[in-house]
Scaffold this active site. Sequence first.
Site, mmCIF file in Angstrom:
data_model
loop_
_atom_site.group_PDB
_atom_site.id
_atom_site.type_symbol
_atom_site.label_atom_id
_atom_site.label_comp_id
_atom_site.label_asym_id
_atom_site.label_seq_id
_atom_site.Cartn_x
_atom_site.Cartn_y
_atom_site.Cartn_z
ATOM 1 N N ASP A 43 -47.980 -8.206 2.235
ATOM 2 C CA ASP A 43 -46.704 -7.514 2.418
ATOM 3 C C ASP A 43 -46.571 -6.343 1.458
ATOM 4 O OD1 ASP A 43 -46.001 -9.433 4.308
ATOM 5 O OD2 ASP A 43 -44.960 -10.682 2.835
ATOM 6 N N ASP A 92 -46.536 -17.223 1.747
ATOM 7 C CA ASP A 92 -45.854 -16.306 0.829
ATOM 8 C C ASP A 92 -45.707 -16.991 -0.518
ATOM 9 O OD1 ASP A 92 -45.549 -14.210 2.627
ATOM 10 O OD2 ASP A 92 -43.669 -15.000 3.418
#
Length: 205
Positions: A154, A135
């Site tokens: 995401d 991330d």
Amino acid sequence: MTTQDDTTTTTPRGSRRKAWSLFGAVAVVVIGIDLAVKEWTTSVIAHGEPVKLLGGLIYVIYARNSGAAFSMFSDFTWVFPIIATVVVTWLLVMLRTTVSVPWVIALALVFGGAVGNLGDRIFRAPKPLHGHVVDMFSFLDDHAGHFPVFNIADSALTVGVALAILLEFTGRRRDGTRAAKGELARSNSFGDGPSGRVGKDTGDA
């Protein structure tokens, strides 16, 4: 003899080809961008300083996530590859009866996001099927203090699901038709095959 219902429920071969082509193009773009950003993050940001974007609205940092999207359920890493595989298979089955352009885009965004993070689960450390997702985006600060850190996959998942919900509530069906005026969008648009009931025909709505 071909009935009106037959022409409504049967997906033309040409429309299916166009749907698969669009689906593939969107999914490849999502997966490609997600992979490129993750590789840049692991090779540059992981060994340097966070990057400030948009005047500090977003920071690019390096983080590893063992949980689901937005760092949820981090203690159940092994479950997510299974869930992602089921989702990917389900999306491909639904695509067989989908010709609506907005629906194809929605499904492709969800597919690309699921595949992007599934690749991390399979190939990244600490071990296959238990990999931690990379991330990198943090709102307002460089340590995810205001919102869970997230990645391109995401984001694609979130946008795809939001688009699907919007299409459902506005009565747009996967077979390219729309619910008749005053008719609520049927719940089987996203889960089942296209409805045989004739609404307002919009083609690639």
